[in-house]
Write a protein that holds these residues in place. Structure first.
Motif, mmCIF file in Angstrom:
data_model
loop_
_atom_site.group_PDB
_atom_site.id
_atom_site.type_symbol
_atom_site.label_atom_id
_atom_site.label_comp_id
_atom_site.label_asym_id
_atom_site.label_seq_id
_atom_site.Cartn_x
_atom_site.Cartn_y
_atom_site.Cartn_z
ATOM 1 N N PHE A 39 0.876 -1.169 0.003
ATOM 2 C CA PHE A 39 0.167 0.090 0.114
ATOM 3 C C PHE A 39 0.647 1.339 -0.065
ATOM 4 C CE2 PHE A 39 -2.862 -3.096 2.240
ATOM 5 C CZ PHE A 39 -3.600 -3.279 1.134
ATOM 6 N N THR A 40 2.374 1.332 0.200
ATOM 7 C CA THR A 40 2.852 2.591 0.240
ATOM 8 C C THR A 40 3.861 2.349 -0.828
ATOM 9 O OG1 THR A 40 4.616 1.885 1.711
ATOM 10 C CG2 THR A 40 2.716 2.395 2.851
ATOM 11 N N PRO A 41 3.941 3.726 -1.425
ATOM 12 C CA PRO A 41 4.836 3.881 -2.769
ATOM 13 C C PRO A 41 6.390 3.189 -2.394
ATOM 14 C CG PRO A 41 3.740 5.808 -2.308
ATOM 15 C CD PRO A 41 3.369 4.925 -1.311
ATOM 16 N N ALA B 346 7.725 12.759 11.809
ATOM 17 C CA ALA B 346 7.341 11.776 10.909
ATOM 18 C C ALA B 346 5.904 11.756 10.827
ATOM 19 C CB ALA B 346 7.540 10.227 11.449
ATOM 20 N N VAL B 347 5.046 12.031 11.864
ATOM 21 C CA VAL B 347 3.762 12.235 11.942
ATOM 22 C C VAL B 347 3.317 13.455 11.139
ATOM 23 C CG1 VAL B 347 1.627 12.201 13.328
ATOM 24 C CG2 VAL B 347 3.271 10.627 14.094
ATOM 25 N N LEU B 359 6.266 8.732 7.223
ATOM 26 C CA LEU B 359 5.699 8.294 8.470
ATOM 27 C C LEU B 359 5.569 6.697 8.316
ATOM 28 C CD1 LEU B 359 4.011 8.374 10.946
ATOM 29 C CD2 LEU B 359 2.077 8.504 9.634
ATOM 30 N N TRP B 360 5.265 6.006 7.037
ATOM 31 C CA TRP B 360 4.946 4.679 7.019
ATOM 32 C C TRP B 360 6.567 4.023 7.194
ATOM 33 C CZ3 TRP B 360 0.498 4.522 8.188
ATOM 34 C CH2 TRP B 360 -0.365 5.317 7.474
ATOM 35 N N PHE B 361 7.694 4.693 6.734
ATOM 36 C CA PHE B 361 8.999 4.108 6.686
ATOM 37 C C PHE B 361 9.409 3.987 7.981
ATOM 38 C CE2 PHE B 361 13.420 4.863 6.147
ATOM 39 C CZ PHE B 361 14.026 3.594 5.833
ATOM 40 N N GLY B 365 9.696 0.529 10.180
ATOM 41 C CA GLY B 365 11.423 0.474 10.770
ATOM 42 C C GLY B 365 11.149 0.056 12.249
ATOM 43 N N THR B 366 10.453 1.091 12.775
ATOM 44 C CA THR B 366 10.356 0.707 14.405
ATOM 45 C C THR B 366 9.752 -0.599 14.583
ATOM 46 O OG1 THR B 366 9.784 3.117 14.643
ATOM 47 C CG2 THR B 366 9.353 1.663 16.458
ATOM 48 N N TYR B 367 8.875 -1.171 13.725
ATOM 49 C CA TYR B 367 7.995 -2.311 13.878
ATOM 50 C C TYR B 367 9.238 -3.415 13.727
ATOM 51 C CZ TYR B 367 4.980 -6.316 12.933
ATOM 52 O OH TYR B 367 4.504 -7.323 13.033
ATOM 53 N N ALA B 368 9.882 -3.154 12.514
ATOM 54 C CA ALA B 368 11.166 -4.251 12.543
ATOM 55 C C ALA B 368 12.073 -4.569 13.677
ATOM 56 C CB ALA B 368 11.942 -3.659 11.084
#
Lengths: 341, 454
Positions: A39-41, B346-347, B359-361, B365-368
């Motif tokens: 879902f993210t580019p 980020a937010v 933000l998604w990155f 990354g935090t999740y990883a």
């Protein structure tokens, strides 16, 4: 003294249960990565990288039947170029449409090679059209727009395997601001050095739409902003093209000779001033020998020196089979034949 | 069946961890590409990844000190404040350890509890006459209670056990082993959550405790003995190292206020300037962790404040320590200051317009990183591992902001979990009751019984 919480369940049963829950949670914990890659580019780009790293795209093995049928339907022409336009390869649809799979692109490349078509660079075409230098027979120019990282990543391996080259029209401003969708100059320099990629111009920062005075959204290259005079417009385009050319020259060591109009708009439509087409033509001719658009896809001819070199037409390649691609090229070749005779 | 599952889980975990590392490797270009556009974010990402992976890598080489039969005399000191429910269990676990009886003394110091803690201690005294029971007569704060215990202790090694912690039987024998090295001034044991199966809050803390000790303290220990915090739940000090710095520690002030918490960190910090502090994974203890989110947050804030206070000292001398330890330590001090900005960035980049800060990155990354910590736990323990991600989620959304909240509320030195704020005071021996660890005469025993009954 200290009471155990789960006296009803024996410790080993609890351990077993927790281990099972732990096992089930393992695949579930992969979902965020999958979501990120879907879902993210930038996630899609990372996924594409993983695909290229784990399973590099390869040219398909063509069967003897396929080779025969390709040989049978291979177009034959000379002193003309078939110009193909690609956008994205991979899974990213950030720009909306015109994305084909690496397998499909591999099929196209393998088919073109088997059909005996010869790849040419923008320089070769420019020399041929301007000075009458000879072009190889069945010349094809494989072009890409925008300088997208995913397209180059996938196509590069396939071009390498096929020993062919392609032209990339880069938005120099996007390459300067290294982000995710566009290849950075570092990457572009590497690609350029490999000899497989011919870096040409797609403006510095005019690959965008802008709101004009009547509220419409029009390509920035072919419209006046609110209150902009034609002279101001000319200066804007001139400085942008100068910027793009000097950036490409600085990074690749070669002056770009070809230009692709962003969104294929060159001033005949999608404009708010009838003089723009003329001014744009004058500005493009100052710097480039060839310029491409992709209007009227139903009647794309081969590019020849008889046409306006700043209005050359490209065939936008869709998700076609190799045979269909050859068919389309054949149609273009016949169209040009008819026009010549 | 269970064994087979565990083995399967382990194989999966290793493959998964390799996959995550591959993911991190693939994103490296992405991160480097944002360096010029977004240096704070990119540098933070790169530094955190190096930090986390570096710690993990080194922790695999950690080895505990084997039991070479070293048996110095040991004083176990238990400071207690309002712990009527758990104190007998704690005392019992300390007295039941496998250690020569003539070399072990257990001192429990009641710090003016307002509940029945002292009565419980007296009951324990009846059961175990060898217990050394001290009642300070009023509340001085944990530090005062610890200091009084230290002054009364006879052992070469002082072993602190929190009043809500429990020692494994072999913990004392294990924790004294590193002291054969003269350079070692303190040893921290390995603590896990005793009430780990209560709810998600305690499960999450269990995973956190495990990896914090194994990975962080383990690597600090390997790097020339630079464990920054010998946690109060189970830590041992060489008496001769503690005595010269006792006064300064007991009456430590910060910003003109008495330092009332982070006693363990403060003591370690003083030892570390001249000695090594190591981690001994075989010295195992269990500690009761907060079961309510509110209490957990308060505890974390308290720890954050003492971390802030002690980090200022650490900054001054740590460059003289092992260079790798110094780099890790300075980075670990910088991260909590950067982290809130990175989160906001980020937010904000996503929702306030402008160039997206990824933000998604950031989230992935935090999740990883959270997953790596959790999988480490899964590999070692097999269950509960996914609760590690709850901790990271909570850390990234709430706890990360405690750094600055802690600075703003630095002068508020109340405990949060312990309802007491006290000024420093020397222990008044006139108010104090001490029942020595001698086998009591019958009449003494009667008096104790009578007191306990009342």
């Amino acid at each position: 003294m200290i009471t155990e919480e789960f006296t009803a369940v024996s410790p080993s049963r609890r351990q077993l249960r927790q281990t099972i829950v732990g096992l089930i949670a393992l695949p579930l914990s992969m979902l965020p990565f999958i979501a990120y890659g879907t879902f993210t580019p930038e996630g899609r780009l990372v996924r594409d990288r993983a695909i290229v790293a784990l399973h590099p795209p390869k040219l398909p093995e063509l069967s003897s039947v396929q080779i025969e049928s390709i040989a049978g339907s291979a177009p034959r022409y000379s002193d003309a170029v078939m110009v193909l336009a690609y956008h994205g390869i991979g899974s990213s649809d950030a720009e909306g449409g015109f994305v084909i799979s690496p397998e499909r692109f591999g099929e196209h490349i393998a088919t073109l090679r088997t059909a005996g078509m010869n790849d040419v660079t923008a320089d070769e075409v420019a020399r041929a059209f301007e000075h009458g230098d000879p072009l190889p027979p069945n010349a094809v120019m494989i072009t890409f727009d925008d300088g997208r990282a995913d397209a180059m990543m996938f196509a590069d391996r396939l071009l390498d395997e096929a020993d062919m080259s392609a032209t990339m029209f880069v938005i120099s401003g996007a390459a300067e601001k290294p982000g995710v969708y566009y290849a950075s100059w570092d990457a572009l320099e590497d690609y350029s050095r490999s000899g497989r990629w011919d870096i040409q111009s797609h403006t510095a920062a005019l690959h965008r739409e802008q709101e004009v005075s009547d509220g419409r959204m029009l390509p920035a290259l072919t419209s006046l902003t609110a209150g902009e005079s034609l002279e101001e417009y000319r200066a804007r385009v001139r400085s942008d093209l100068a910027r793009a050319s000097s950036a490409i020259q600085a990074h690749t060591g070669r002056r770009p000779v070809a230009f692709a109009y962003p969104f294929g708009a060159y001033g005949v439509d999608r404009t708010n001033n009838s003089k723009i087409q003329q001014i744009l033509h004058e500005e493009v001719v100052r710097r480039y020998e060839l310029a491409f658009h992709q209007d009227e896809q139903d009647s794309i001819p081969l590019a020849t020196s008889a046409q306006d070199p700043l209005g050359l037409r490209r065939l936008e390649v869709e998700d076609w089979s190799g045979a269909e691609l050859l068919l389309r090229i054949g149609e273009s070749a016949r169209r040009s034949e008819r026009a010549r005779s | 069946m269970h064994r087979l599952l565990r083995a399967a889980l382990r194989v999966l975990i290793v493959c998964y961890a390799i996959g995550i590392l591959g993911f991190v490797w693939l994103t490296k270009d992405l991160t480097f590409a944002t360096l010029s556009r977004d240096p704070l974010f990119a540098l933070y990402s790169i530094a955190v990844v190096i930090y986390v992976l570096g710690r993990f890598f080194m922790s695999f080489f950690y080895r505990s000190t084997p039991d070479r039969g070293h048996r110095p005399s040991v004083s176990v000191i238990i400071p207690a404040f309002n712990e009527e429910d758990g104190i007998i269990g704690t005392i019992a676990s300390c007295l039941d350890v496998d250690y020569p009886k003539d070399l072990l003394e257990v001192i429990v110091v009641n710090d003016g509890s307002t509940d029945d803690t002292w009565e419980r201690i007296l009951q324990a005294k009846i059961r175990w006459p060898e217990l050394y029971a001290v009642d300070l007569g009023r509340n001085y704060g944990k530090r005062g209670a610890m200091a009084e215990g230290i002054r009364r202790a006879r052992g070469e090694v002082l072993c602190f056990v929190d009043s809500d912690s429990y020692l494994e039987r072999d913990a004392v024998a294990a924790i004294v082993q590193p002291f054969t090295d003269r350079r070692v001034g303190a040893v921290v044991g390995h603590a896990e959550a005793r009430n780990q199966s209560t709810n998600w809050i305690t499960k999450m803390q269990q995973v956190r405790y495990y990896s914090a000790f194994r990975v962080i303290k383990g690597t600090e220990s390997m790097l020339s003995g630079t464990v920054i915090c010998a946690s109060g739940c189970c830590a041992a000090y060489r008496r001769s190292t503690v005595m010269p710095i006792l006064d300064g520690w007991e009456f430590q002030k910060f910003l003109g206020r008495p330092a009332t918490f982070g006693d363990d960190r403060a003591l370690t910090n003083r030892i570390l300037q001249t000695h090594r502090v190591v981690y001994q994974s075989t010295a195992r203890a269990e500690t009761v962790v907060p079961e309510k989110l509110r209490v957990f947050f308060r505890q974390q804030l308290r720890w954050k404040k003492s971390w802030l206070r002690e980090s200022m000292q650490v900054l001054k001398y740590f460059w003289r320590k092992n260079p790798i330890a110094a780099i890790f330590t300075y980075a670990s001090i910088a991260f909590p200051f950067m982290a809130p900005w990175v989160v906001v960035h980020a937010v904000g980049g996503r929702f306030l317009g402008g160039e997206a800060g990824g933000l998604w990155f950031y989230i992935i990354g935090t999740y990883a990183m959270a997953l790596l910590y959790s999988l480490y736990y899964a590999f070692k323990k097999g269950s509960l591992w996914y609760h590690g991600m709850t901790f990271v989620a909570l850390y990234m959304s709430v706890l990360v902001f405690q750094t600055y909240w802690g600075i703003l509320t630095m002068r508020d030195t109340s405990w949060g979990t312990r309802a007491s704020t006290v000024e420093h005071a020397s222990i008044d021996q006139n108010l104090l009751t001490a029942i020595l660890p001698t086998a009591p005469r019958m009449d003494e025993l009667e008096a104790v019984r009578a007191f306990a009954a009342a």
